[in-house]
Design a protein around this motif. Structure first.
Motif, PDB file in Angstrom:
ATOM      1  N   THR A  54      -1.188  44.142  39.441  1.00  0.00           N
ATOM      2  CA  THR A  54      -1.333  44.048  40.526  1.00  0.00           C
ATOM      3  C   THR A  54      -3.078  43.909  41.172  1.00  0.00           C
ATOM      4  OG1 THR A  54      -2.612  45.368  39.399  1.00  0.00           O
ATOM      5  CG2 THR A  54      -0.681  46.694  39.725  1.00  0.00           C
ATOM      6  N   LEU A  55      -2.786  44.156  42.310  1.00  0.00           N
ATOM      7  CA  LEU A  55      -4.405  43.253  43.178  1.00  0.00           C
ATOM      8  C   LEU A  55      -4.782  44.573  44.042  1.00  0.00           C
ATOM      9  CD1 LEU A  55      -1.954  39.520  44.350  1.00  0.00           C
ATOM     10  CD2 LEU A  55      -3.623  40.246  42.212  1.00  0.00           C
ATOM     11  N   GLY A  61      -7.269  40.637  50.213  1.00  0.00           N
ATOM     12  CA  GLY A  61      -8.656  40.272  51.055  1.00  0.00           C
ATOM     13  C   GLY A  61      -9.300  38.688  51.401  1.00  0.00           C
ATOM     14  N   GLY A  62      -9.165  38.629  50.132  1.00  0.00           N
ATOM     15  CA  GLY A  62     -10.061  37.533  49.678  1.00  0.00           C
ATOM     16  C   GLY A  62      -9.161  36.316  50.036  1.00  0.00           C
ATOM     17  N   ILE A  63      -8.316  36.590  49.408  1.00  0.00           N
ATOM     18  CA  ILE A  63      -6.929  35.463  49.501  1.00  0.00           C
ATOM     19  C   ILE A  63      -6.959  35.460  51.246  1.00  0.00           C
ATOM     20  CG2 ILE A  63      -4.271  34.585  48.933  1.00  0.00           C
ATOM     21  CD1 ILE A  63      -4.754  36.876  46.525  1.00  0.00           C
ATOM     22  N   VAL A 298      -8.567  47.749  33.125  1.00  0.00           N
ATOM     23  CA  VAL A 298      -9.307  47.892  34.967  1.00  0.00           C
ATOM     24  C   VAL A 298      -8.545  46.593  35.514  1.00  0.00           C
ATOM     25  CG1 VAL A 298     -11.163  47.988  33.873  1.00  0.00           C
ATOM     26  CG2 VAL A 298     -11.185  45.338  34.070  1.00  0.00           C
ATOM     27  N   GLY A 299      -7.576  46.100  35.865  1.00  0.00           N
ATOM     28  CA  GLY A 299      -6.794  45.530  36.398  1.00  0.00           C
ATOM     29  C   GLY A 299      -7.326  44.393  36.930  1.00  0.00           C
ATOM     30  N   SER A 300      -8.442  43.203  35.601  1.00  0.00           N
ATOM     31  CA  SER A 300      -8.790  42.215  36.314  1.00  0.00           C
ATOM     32  C   SER A 300      -8.153  40.550  36.245  1.00  0.00           C
ATOM     33  CB  SER A 300     -10.509  42.533  35.876  1.00  0.00           C
ATOM     34  OG  SER A 300     -10.177  41.901  34.340  1.00  0.00           O
ATOM     35  N   GLY A 301      -7.304  40.272  35.591  1.00  0.00           N
ATOM     36  CA  GLY A 301      -6.745  39.483  34.813  1.00  0.00           C
ATOM     37  C   GLY A 301      -7.166  38.270  35.823  1.00  0.00           C
ATOM     38  N   THR A 302      -5.617  39.445  36.907  1.00  0.00           N
ATOM     39  CA  THR A 302      -4.886  38.220  38.166  1.00  0.00           C
ATOM     40  C   THR A 302      -6.137  37.465  39.161  1.00  0.00           C
ATOM     41  OG1 THR A 302      -2.455  38.429  37.847  1.00  0.00           O
ATOM     42  CG2 THR A 302      -3.349  37.958  39.511  1.00  0.00           C
ATOM     43  N   LYS A 303      -7.015  38.787  39.388  1.00  0.00           N
ATOM     44  CA  LYS A 303      -8.149  38.535  40.736  1.00  0.00           C
ATOM     45  C   LYS A 303      -8.588  37.791  40.395  1.00  0.00           C
ATOM     46  CE  LYS A 303     -11.934  41.753  41.460  1.00  0.00           C
ATOM     47  NZ  LYS A 303     -12.844  40.696  41.693  1.00  0.00           N
ATOM     48  N   LEU A 304      -9.652  37.789  38.668  1.00  0.00           N
ATOM     49  CA  LEU A 304     -10.766  36.889  38.587  1.00  0.00           C
ATOM     50  C   LEU A 304      -9.808  35.095  38.860  1.00  0.00           C
ATOM     51  CD1 LEU A 304     -12.080  38.868  35.098  1.00  0.00           C
ATOM     52  CD2 LEU A 304     -12.771  38.505  38.520  1.00  0.00           C
ATOM     53  N   ALA A 305      -8.354  34.996  37.981  1.00  0.00           N
ATOM     54  CA  ALA A 305      -8.246  33.542  38.239  1.00  0.00           C
ATOM     55  C   ALA A 305      -7.762  33.510  39.542  1.00  0.00           C
ATOM     56  CB  ALA A 305      -6.291  33.969  37.512  1.00  0.00           C
ATOM     57  N   MET A 310     -10.202  29.324  43.448  1.00  0.00           N
ATOM     58  CA  MET A 310     -10.966  29.820  45.571  1.00  0.00           C
ATOM     59  C   MET A 310     -12.501  28.993  45.294  1.00  0.00           C
ATOM     60  SD  MET A 310      -9.837  32.603  47.537  1.00  0.00           S
ATOM     61  CE  MET A 310      -9.827  34.117  46.483  1.00  0.00           C
ATOM     62  N   ALA A 311     -13.000  29.379  44.546  1.00  0.00           N
ATOM     63  CA  ALA A 311     -14.714  29.027  43.320  1.00  0.00           C
ATOM     64  C   ALA A 311     -14.712  27.505  43.119  1.00  0.00           C
ATOM     65  CB  ALA A 311     -15.288  29.887  43.198  1.00  0.00           C
ATOM     66  N   LEU A 312     -13.638  26.783  42.375  1.00  0.00           N
ATOM     67  CA  LEU A 312     -13.606  25.715  42.119  1.00  0.00           C
ATOM     68  C   LEU A 312     -13.314  24.739  43.344  1.00  0.00           C
ATOM     69  CD1 LEU A 312     -13.880  23.975  39.365  1.00  0.00           C
ATOM     70  CD2 LEU A 312     -11.690  23.953  39.308  1.00  0.00           C
ATOM     71  N   ALA A 313     -12.877  24.744  44.150  1.00  0.00           N
ATOM     72  CA  ALA A 313     -11.621  24.265  45.030  1.00  0.00           C
ATOM     73  C   ALA A 313     -12.869  24.157  45.718  1.00  0.00           C
ATOM     74  CB  ALA A 313     -10.771  24.246  45.756  1.00  0.00           C
TER      75      ALA A 313
END
Length: 526
Positions: A54-55, A61-63, A298-305, A310-313
């Motif tokens: 889930t997202l 919005g960030g994507i 808290v539905g965070s795994g894919t979100k943080l990934a 984005m941040a690394l690139a």
């Protein structure tokens, strides 16, 4: 140095073709088009683990801001979910205002792979990189999950710590029609309590995550042979067989309409919280679950990934020096990750002990569930599901417009006209909230409390507001463990200032919600 001050990145190797690795491959190619990007994945493209993710709208919005084309494809393949349903043995409650988008993991990975390849990244499946071997590249990205073998081979350099939780869980699928909402089913079995997190996705069927405590897991005959994983000794159970799937399908038959459950090499596990002192070492950098984990509730795994990618690139494109780029990436992500882990810790704790609360009235249990993290405030609940909040207030104190502290209280020999007491009436046994409660322990140290007494859980002097959420959650654990009434200390002027209509939670609102959700019984004002 590349154009615009970017690092002269010629070759990027990414280990792991999950959401973090695939999205990082695309983002690096978009921002550094001269770089050759290779993704190595030991499994095949058809060997997807998990069922759905889930997202939130914020994540999407960030994507959209970073990559509109990928956002368009993910949004088109997702199923919008509205509301939460909590199914208890005695009642089923619905809470509106909780919207997320659900997508099957296989569909998400296919989109991300196609998007990465569309900009020139090369994705190699069934191509393992030996752990401990540093790929000969300008940047080596380890995105091989929470049990990262590559991180494990360099644990000292990254400063890895890993701590396994107490509960057992397993990811499963179902062909059942789960409707357009996220649902949580809580069931009492002859062996103990079991719960299932359920949500549909755009493809047929949906995801079911079963979670239970260790004693129930073993008593129900669900324990098989165990192996020790690579993350701090966390145990992983044997693959869930057909007999276990049938047994679990029977437990949740009412909720699934008898449709049953399916597994795809699904294994029982204990969630492991991973942290690292440093996310980079030499030319290697950690991404997603390899760098950090936060409990899936808290539905965070894919979100943080995806946010990590984005941040690394962005950091690689903005800084001419690799060490500077890695430092900028980590500085950008440490704060959001730490905040998510702090929110996830009490949620993980809640799911490890939910069986202790199944006796609560449904409306009280529902609020207890929704407020398991500090992110869910009274103001937020009133905005999302005001009818349910009002209903809980009526059942608690007889009126929706009355503060919960004004409701009468009875427990054994204790009879009070309201919930506000001095620190001497009734007789209170003081228990300090530890400075750093060890939530990995299921049971806090509990005092012996005689009949006619209540427990006063207090924060350090003058830190009631600062440590409110932590103190109240610790009080709830003491309340469940002792079976005695529990009070928390509040300042003498707690009723002053903004009331329940304030934009943010005032003292009044915090006390009100702590009482309605069944974490405390009384407040002790100086």
């Amino acid at each position: 140095m590349g154009a615009g001050g970017a690092m002269d990145v010629r070759h990027v190797v990414i280990v792991g073709a999950g959401p973090a690795g695939l999205f990082a491959a695309r983002m690096v190619r978009l921002l550094l088009p001269a770089a050759a990007v290779e993704v190595f994945e030991r499994a095949g493209p058809d060997e997807v683990s998990g069922f759905g993710v889930t997202l939130s709208a914020r994540t999407l919005g960030g994507i959209a801001e970073a990559d509109p084309d990928t956002h368009r494809r993910i949004a088109a393949a997702s199923l919008p979910l509205s509301g939460i349903e909590i199914a208890l043995p005695s009642a089923t409650l619905r809470y509106d205002g909780f919207e997320v988008a659900s997508i099957s993991r296989s569909t998400l990975l296919a989109i991300l792979r196609e998007q990465a390849e569309a900009v020139g990244a090369r994705v190699r499946y069934r191509a393992a990189v030996p752990p401990g071997a540093v790929p000969a590249a300008d940047v080596a990205v380890f995105a091989d999950g929470a049990a990262s073998a590559h991180r494990g081979a360099r644990a000292a350099g990254f400063g890895t710590t890993a701590r396994a939780g107490a509960a057992r869980f397993v990811w499963l699928g179902t062909p059942a029609d789960l409707g357009g909402r996220t649902s949580f089913a809580f069931v009492r079995t002859p062996h103990g309590p079991m719960a299932a997190h359920c949500y549909p996705h755009a493809d047929a069927g949906g995801t079911v995550v079963v979670e239970t405590d260790e004693a129930t897991w073993r008593a129900a005959g669900l324990a098989g042979a165990e192996t020790v994983g690579a993350t701090g000794g966390a145990t992983v159970g044997a693959t869930v067989g057909e007999a276990a799937l049938v047994r679990l399908g029977d437990v949740f038959a009412d909720h699934l309409g008898g449709a049953g459950l399916v597994g795809a090499r699904s294994r029982w596990g204990r969630f492991t919280v991973v942290a690292n002192r440093s996310w980079s070492a030499g030319n290697a950098v950690l991404l997603g679950d390899a760098a950090h984990t936060a409990h899936f509730t808290v539905g965070s795994g894919t979100k943080l990934a995806l946010e990590d990618a984005m941040a690394l690139a962005t950091a690689l494109a903005a800084h001419p020096d690799r060490a500077e780029a890695f430092r900028a990436y980590e500085e950008a992500r440490r704060g959001p990750v730490t905040r998510t882990q702090r929110l996830a810790a009490p949620s993980m704790r809640w799911w490890e002990s939910y069986g202790r609360r199944l006796h609560l009235p449904p409306e009280e249990f529902g609020l207890h569930f929704l407020t398991r993290t500090p992110a869910m405030t009274y103001v937020a609940l009133r905005r999302r599901c005001p009818e349910r909040l009002a209903e809980a207030a009526v059942l608690f104190g007889g009126r929706a417009d009355r503060h919960a502290a004004e409701a009468p209280f009875e427990h054994g020999s204790i009879r009070l006209p309201h919930r506000v007491v001095s620190e001497a009436v009734p007789r209170l046994v003081e228990v300090p909230c530890p400075e750093d409660p060890d939530w990995s322990e299921l049971d806090p140290p509990l005092p012996k409390v005689e009949d006619g007494c209540a427990v006063l859980v207090r924060a350090q002097e003058g830190r009631e507001w600062e440590r409110w959420h932590e103190t109240v959650r610790y009080a709830g654990a003491v309340r469940a463990g002792t079976g005695r009434p529990v009070a928390v200390r509040v300042p003498a002027d707690w009723r002053d200032g903004p009331g329940l209509d304030a934009d943010g939670d005032s003292w009044q609102a915090r006390v009100h919600l702590a009482l309605l959700s069944g974490r405390i019984d009384l407040v002790a004002a100086r």
